[in-house]
Every structure is written in C-alpha cells, then in structure tokens.
Design a protein around this motif. Sequence first.
Motif, PDB file in Angstrom:
ATOM      1  N   TYR A 121       0.740  -1.353   0.129  1.00 33.78           N
ATOM      2  CA  TYR A 121       0.109   0.166   0.056  1.00 33.78           C
ATOM      3  C   TYR A 121       0.837   1.345   0.026  1.00 33.78           C
ATOM      4  CZ  TYR A 121      -4.467  -2.168   0.834  1.00 33.78           C
ATOM      5  OH  TYR A 121      -5.607  -3.139   0.507  1.00 33.78           O
ATOM      6  N   ALA A 122       0.208   2.265  -0.583  1.00 37.91           N
ATOM      7  CA  ALA A 122       0.999   3.636  -0.547  1.00 37.91           C
ATOM      8  C   ALA A 122       0.027   4.120   0.745  1.00 37.91           C
ATOM      9  CB  ALA A 122       0.396   4.463  -1.743  1.00 37.91           C
ATOM     10  N   THR A 123       0.547   4.846   1.488  1.00 36.71           N
ATOM     11  CA  THR A 123      -0.073   5.443   2.717  1.00 36.71           C
ATOM     12  C   THR A 123       0.158   7.185   2.936  1.00 36.71           C
ATOM     13  OG1 THR A 123       1.940   5.084   3.803  1.00 36.71           O
ATOM     14  CG2 THR A 123       0.238   3.287   3.928  1.00 36.71           C
ATOM     15  N   ALA A 124      -0.735   7.670   3.597  1.00 33.90           N
ATOM     16  CA  ALA A 124      -0.528   9.143   3.922  1.00 33.90           C
ATOM     17  C   ALA A 124      -1.354   9.431   5.166  1.00 33.90           C
ATOM     18  CB  ALA A 124      -1.295   9.909   2.869  1.00 33.90           C
ATOM     19  N   ALA A 125      -0.961  10.192   5.919  1.00 37.23           N
ATOM     20  CA  ALA A 125      -1.667  10.771   7.187  1.00 37.23           C
ATOM     21  C   ALA A 125      -1.534  12.288   6.914  1.00 37.23           C
ATOM     22  CB  ALA A 125      -0.698  10.577   8.324  1.00 37.23           C
ATOM     23  N   VAL A 126      -3.004  12.825   7.281  1.00 34.11           N
ATOM     24  CA  VAL A 126      -3.296  14.157   7.004  1.00 34.11           C
ATOM     25  C   VAL A 126      -4.034  14.385   8.403  1.00 34.11           C
ATOM     26  CG1 VAL A 126      -4.602  15.884   5.969  1.00 34.11           C
ATOM     27  CG2 VAL A 126      -3.584  13.986   4.485  1.00 34.11           C
ATOM     28  N   GLY A 127      -3.532  15.620   9.147  1.00 35.58           N
ATOM     29  CA  GLY A 127      -4.263  16.051  10.120  1.00 35.58           C
ATOM     30  C   GLY A 127      -3.489  16.016  11.271  1.00 35.58           C
ATOM     31  N   LYS A 128      -4.422  15.908  12.723  1.00 34.11           N
ATOM     32  CA  LYS A 128      -3.780  16.015  14.070  1.00 34.11           C
ATOM     33  C   LYS A 128      -3.459  14.370  14.371  1.00 34.11           C
ATOM     34  CE  LYS A 128      -5.250  16.005  18.914  1.00 34.11           C
ATOM     35  NZ  LYS A 128      -6.154  16.491  19.678  1.00 34.11           N
ATOM     36  N   TRP A 129      -2.175  14.401  14.818  1.00 33.93           N
ATOM     37  CA  TRP A 129      -1.388  13.228  15.023  1.00 33.93           C
ATOM     38  C   TRP A 129      -1.289  12.748  16.217  1.00 33.93           C
ATOM     39  CZ3 TRP A 129      -0.016   8.909  13.073  1.00 33.93           C
ATOM     40  CH2 TRP A 129       0.994   7.932  13.488  1.00 33.93           C
ATOM     41  N   HIS A 130      -0.720  13.595  17.314  1.00 34.78           N
ATOM     42  CA  HIS A 130      -0.723  13.188  18.760  1.00 34.78           C
ATOM     43  C   HIS A 130      -0.371  11.962  19.442  1.00 34.78           C
ATOM     44  CE1 HIS A 130      -2.936  15.402  22.368  1.00 34.78           C
ATOM     45  NE2 HIS A 130      -1.728  15.280  22.422  1.00 34.78           N
ATOM     46  N   LEU A 131       0.814  11.382  18.484  1.00 36.56           N
ATOM     47  CA  LEU A 131       1.234  10.224  19.164  1.00 36.56           C
ATOM     48  C   LEU A 131       2.789  10.528  19.198  1.00 36.56           C
ATOM     49  CD1 LEU A 131      -0.601   7.614  16.868  1.00 36.56           C
ATOM     50  CD2 LEU A 131      -0.816   8.183  19.271  1.00 36.56           C
ATOM     51  N   GLY A 132       3.177  11.665  19.408  1.00 38.53           N
ATOM     52  CA  GLY A 132       4.686  12.013  19.588  1.00 38.53           C
ATOM     53  C   GLY A 132       4.994  12.974  18.446  1.00 38.53           C
ATOM     54  N   HIS A 133       5.665  14.236  18.892  1.00 39.78           N
ATOM     55  CA  HIS A 133       5.766  15.445  17.923  1.00 39.78           C
ATOM     56  C   HIS A 133       7.289  15.282  17.568  1.00 39.78           C
ATOM     57  CE1 HIS A 133       6.887  17.154  21.826  1.00 39.78           C
ATOM     58  NE2 HIS A 133       7.775  17.946  21.128  1.00 39.78           N
ATOM     59  N   LEU A 134       8.156  14.588  18.255  1.00 36.84           N
ATOM     60  CA  LEU A 134       9.550  14.395  17.933  1.00 36.84           C
ATOM     61  C   LEU A 134       9.691  13.643  16.501  1.00 36.84           C
ATOM     62  CD1 LEU A 134      11.229  13.990  21.653  1.00 36.84           C
ATOM     63  CD2 LEU A 134      10.955  16.090  20.039  1.00 36.84           C
ATOM     64  N   PRO A 135      10.612  13.871  15.961  1.00 35.34           N
ATOM     65  CA  PRO A 135      10.821  13.243  14.321  1.00 35.34           C
ATOM     66  C   PRO A 135      10.480  11.489  14.497  1.00 35.34           C
ATOM     67  CG  PRO A 135      12.564  15.017  14.577  1.00 35.34           C
ATOM     68  CD  PRO A 135      11.783  14.835  16.006  1.00 35.34           C
ATOM     69  N   GLN A 136      11.347  11.028  15.449  1.00 40.75           N
ATOM     70  CA  GLN A 136      11.256   9.692  15.409  1.00 40.75           C
ATOM     71  C   GLN A 136       9.687   8.972  15.847  1.00 40.75           C
ATOM     72  OE1 GLN A 136      12.813  11.503  17.715  1.00 40.75           O
ATOM     73  NE2 GLN A 136      12.812  10.750  19.787  1.00 40.75           N
ATOM     74  N   PHE A 137       9.010  10.054  16.119  1.00 39.25           N
ATOM     75  CA  PHE A 137       7.509   9.470  16.567  1.00 39.25           C
ATOM     76  C   PHE A 137       6.472   9.906  15.452  1.00 39.25           C
ATOM     77  CE2 PHE A 137       9.437  10.255  20.739  1.00 39.25           C
ATOM     78  CZ  PHE A 137       9.559   8.764  21.205  1.00 39.25           C
ATOM     79  N   LEU A 138       7.094  10.998  14.422  1.00 35.35           N
ATOM     80  CA  LEU A 138       5.860  11.266  13.481  1.00 35.35           C
ATOM     81  C   LEU A 138       5.595  10.309  12.637  1.00 35.35           C
ATOM     82  CD1 LEU A 138       7.657  14.983  12.930  1.00 35.35           C
ATOM     83  CD2 LEU A 138       5.201  14.488  14.214  1.00 35.35           C
ATOM     84  N   PRO A 139       4.465  10.577  11.803  1.00 36.24           N
ATOM     85  CA  PRO A 139       3.996   9.455  10.943  1.00 36.24           C
ATOM     86  C   PRO A 139       4.674   9.104   9.739  1.00 36.24           C
ATOM     87  CG  PRO A 139       2.474  11.449  11.083  1.00 36.24           C
ATOM     88  CD  PRO A 139       3.788  11.823  11.970  1.00 36.24           C
ATOM     89  N   THR A 140       5.911   9.706   9.358  1.00 30.74           N
ATOM     90  CA  THR A 140       6.651   9.280   8.493  1.00 30.74           C
ATOM     91  C   THR A 140       7.833   8.308   8.987  1.00 30.74           C
ATOM     92  OG1 THR A 140       7.693  11.337   8.979  1.00 30.74           O
ATOM     93  CG2 THR A 140       6.616  11.348   6.811  1.00 30.74           C
ATOM     94  N   SER A 141       7.801   8.079  10.372  1.00 26.50           N
ATOM     95  CA  SER A 141       8.547   7.178  10.912  1.00 26.50           C
ATOM     96  C   SER A 141       7.746   5.972  11.258  1.00 26.50           C
ATOM     97  CB  SER A 141       9.098   7.724  12.137  1.00 26.50           C
ATOM     98  OG  SER A 141      10.026   9.089  11.973  1.00 26.50           O
ATOM     99  N   HIS A 142       6.497   5.972  11.098  1.00 32.94           N
ATOM    100  CA  HIS A 142       5.685   5.161  11.507  1.00 32.94           C
ATOM    101  C   HIS A 142       4.972   4.375  10.327  1.00 32.94           C
ATOM    102  CE1 HIS A 142       6.065   4.412  15.612  1.00 32.94           C
ATOM    103  NE2 HIS A 142       5.814   5.548  16.049  1.00 32.94           N
ATOM    104  N   GLY A 143       5.540   4.590   9.049  1.00 39.35           N
ATOM    105  CA  GLY A 143       4.716   3.585   8.006  1.00 39.35           C
ATOM    106  C   GLY A 143       4.243   4.555   7.029  1.00 39.35           C
ATOM    107  N   PHE A 144       3.904   5.956   7.424  1.00 39.00           N
ATOM    108  CA  PHE A 144       3.188   6.708   6.494  1.00 39.00           C
ATOM    109  C   PHE A 144       4.220   7.463   5.331  1.00 39.00           C
ATOM    110  CE2 PHE A 144       0.255   6.527   9.917  1.00 39.00           C
ATOM    111  CZ  PHE A 144      -0.984   6.390   9.234  1.00 39.00           C
ATOM    112  N   ASP A 145       3.866   7.307   4.197  1.00 40.46           N
ATOM    113  CA  ASP A 145       4.902   7.980   3.025  1.00 40.46           C
ATOM    114  C   ASP A 145       4.929   9.579   3.279  1.00 40.46           C
ATOM    115  OD1 ASP A 145       4.853   5.273   2.105  1.00 40.46           O
ATOM    116  OD2 ASP A 145       3.188   5.717   0.645  1.00 40.46           O
ATOM    117  N   SER A 146       3.592  10.027   3.672  1.00 40.95           N
ATOM    118  CA  SER A 146       3.657  11.361   3.881  1.00 40.95           C
ATOM    119  C   SER A 146       2.871  12.062   4.772  1.00 40.95           C
ATOM    120  CB  SER A 146       3.111  12.164   2.463  1.00 40.95           C
ATOM    121  OG  SER A 146       2.049  11.681   2.092  1.00 40.95           O
ATOM    122  N   TYR A 147       3.230  13.226   5.331  1.00 42.52           N
ATOM    123  CA  TYR A 147       2.104  13.620   6.353  1.00 42.52           C
ATOM    124  C   TYR A 147       2.070  15.119   6.444  1.00 42.52           C
ATOM    125  CZ  TYR A 147       1.321  15.387  11.390  1.00 42.52           C
ATOM    126  OH  TYR A 147       0.528  15.978  12.202  1.00 42.52           O
TER     127      TYR A 147
END
Length: 462
Positions: A121-147
């Motif tokens: 799959y291709a994956t994208a996250a758009v909007g509020k994350w709130h699972l960690g704002h440091l780079p290692q926790f952002l969507p692009t470190s958790h399987g999303f191609d873009s955020y």
Amino acid sequence: MHRLVTLLAVLFLAFPAHAAKKPNFVVIFCDDLGYGDLSCFGHPAIKTPALDQLAADGQKWTNFYVAASVCTPSRAGLITGRLPIRSGMCSDRRAVLFPDSAGGLPASELTIAEALKKEGYATAAVGKWHLGHLPQFLPTSHGFDSYFGIPYSNDMDKVRGTASHFELAAKADFTAYNVPLLRDTAVIERPADQRTITRRYTEEAVKFIKAKQKGGAPYFLYLAQSLPHIPLFRDKAFHGHSTSGIYGDVIEEIDWSVSQVVAAIRESDDQTYLVFTSDNGPWLTFKTHGGSAGPLREGKGSTWEGGMREPTVMWAHPKPLKKGIVHEMGSTLDLLPTFVSLAGGKLPDDREYDGYDLSKVLDGSGSSPRHTMFFYHGEQIFAVRHGQFKAHFQTKERYTGQKKARQHDPPLLYHLGHDVGEKFDLAKAHPDVIAKIKALTEAHKKSLKPVENQLEKRAVGN
Ligand code: MG
C-alpha cells in the motif's frame, strides 16, 4: 503441446486471473465529536447531509467504541489495534502528550500504515497526529509515506494571554496558539492558520486520493481532523452556515470535507472502504463550543458511554456494504485487523491484539466477533462491557468537580439495551453477570506485559 501447457501453467501461476487489486482504505477521524452531533445520529439542528447519505447507503454503527476517552491513548489504540496500556501510551498522571513530552508511539509497535505497507500500500496521514511530535515518532517514522498536519492538539502552545477560547474563536484569532503545521517532518507554518485548516486538510486528502487512483498501488489514507476540538475555527464560507452556532458551523464544514473525499473516491472503480468516527466524546466543559453526547451519559475524559461511544459511519464504493444500522459492538481497535484481513494479509503472532476482524459484518456474511470492551481511564480499567451489560468498578464524574475516582464494590451494573443513559443500577439482580465480567477482566489483565510509560517522559529542561 506439452510445452505450451507448461507455459500457460507458469503464466497462470505468475498472473492469476483472480488477483484483484487490493481495496483502498480511508479513515476520517474527528476530534471530540459527540455521539449526538450528526443529523443521522439525531441532532435536531446540525445538518450533515454527506454523512447522512453515507449512513443511508452504508452502515451506521450505534455501539462503536474508542480505546480511551482522551486523544493520545485513543489514537494509539486505533493506529495499533492494541489497547494503549500495551504500548505505554496511557498514564494516570499525564492524560495525553504535550509539547514538552519526550515520548511517543514506540517503534516496536506495528501501525495500520506499516501493516498495509507490507501488503503493497501507499499511505498518507493528514491532520492531527498526537502520538509524539519528535521526528522519530511522527507519521513518516511510523509507516506513512507522507504527512501534512499538526503534531498535537490545536489548543496547545497557547501564547500567554487572558483571552478565553470563546473570545479567540469569536474573533477568529488563531495566533494565540503557537501550534506548528508540518509537512512530513518540517515545520511549514507557525502558528498554523486554523481558520483554513479543515479546508486545507481536505485539499491534501483529495490530492492524495486522485494521485493514487492514477498509480498502481492501493492506498490507505488517515485523515484526522483537528476539529471540533476547541478552539473552534472554520473557513469564511462556513461563518453562519449552521443554525447551531459556531460549533454547528465547524461540524458542517467537516461534513463538506467528507463530501469532497467521497466525490474523489467515486472517480475510480477501485474498491474503497471509508470509516468515519472520532477519538472521544464531547468536551462538555466548553458549553456551546463542546458537542453533545445525545442520550449518553457524560463526555470526554470519562468512561461513561458519552466519553467512549462514537457516532460511526462505514461505507464502500463501488461494491456497497450490507446496508443498515449495526447495533453490534465494534471499536477503532478493530480497524487494523479488519483492513489487514480485507487486504489479504495476516496479523503478526508476536503480540497481543485487542481488535477483531469486522469484515463479515461489512459484507453481511456474519456477526461481530466483539462481545467485550474494556474501558480504561489512564492505566486502570474503570469499566467493562460484556454483551448488553456494563460494569463500572470505578467512576469519575468529569464535569462536577469530583477530584477522586469513586470505587464500587460490587460494581455498578447497567443494561445498555434497556438503559443507554446508565441510570439504573442492576448489580443486586445479576451477581452472575458481575462474576463473568470479573473473570474476563482477570484474563485480560494476565495478557498484559509491563512496558515503558511514554506519556510521563518529559524533554530535558521541562
Ligand atoms: Mg480528542
């Protein structure tokens, strides 16, 4: 002739005729939307025609729960299919992540995006994350191609000032909240202009869907609206749109957003599933800027039904779902197992899952495998629903100034079929039900392993 048969066999094995393209998935996840806030869930003034149509053409889920009654743990549950107690994403001391937090969703967790990436799959996250704002926790470190979005709540980073959320919303002044807007891991705007944020999330989502429809891979889009969490903002076009005030305007803009996403999905005949729900119930403290839990008791932050039962709509195109109202139980915890199943994949067997595969309910071929729901408050189980009965071992009224949780032994027991407002305690009449719920709770507790708490870690200097 023999060679030809062999060649055909090889070709068949390499390109089986039944290898249909895997379905796309879109999750639209609101923030602090109440059970009673959509017209298809009974709101008498707010108009949500796009969602009403999806509910009529698809499924309206009336017993659909989130993993927690506040943002961070609820989101951790959706994105991993596991209760947040398993990932360290809940705490009795800090309810959610804050801008001074040093923790976030651990890399060892498998997100929906990572699970689907394994299926191509291709994956994208758009909007509020709130699972960690440091780079290692952002969507692009958790399987999303873009955020594209804000890394935590829209009321955080408040710049010193005495103006209330109400005053700032009335003036459409977003500058009091120094919330960053990110593209992937880079800050592209600060403070994020929240007046146009719903519209811009929508444009990003539609752009992603259209681009992926042209490409070969199936896609997963996680569109997490940062509203109607206070402070309330909406685009100019929605000022005065609703007879229900600014809160109504915000919901009606979200409904418009849904209509745009659906229109984009309809442009292709690739099978696409859409789920619309929210992270927790209405923030009742904020009066007319908070939503309504309808007939349910309490709201955000509590383990009463109003905190964790969410208005949920599921829909699919072009092959529709089995139409109707689903009264069985479901949860955001179930989305990961359901999507993996529909994508033809398998869950890893190296961890415990709290989610179930709901795909048979979607096509009408079976009933929901979910019969139990654990209601966590921080790290503790406050309540458990099994079938129609819900037992409360502890309760905390969120909006009456009650400081400490109240213990209940025997637990309070409600029949949610007869008493959805949780008013009439039946504990004395049903000791057998309480014994069963206690046994289920003990078995669940045995499946837990100690993990590092992520919400209590703070950055150095804070
Ligand atoms: Mg929330």
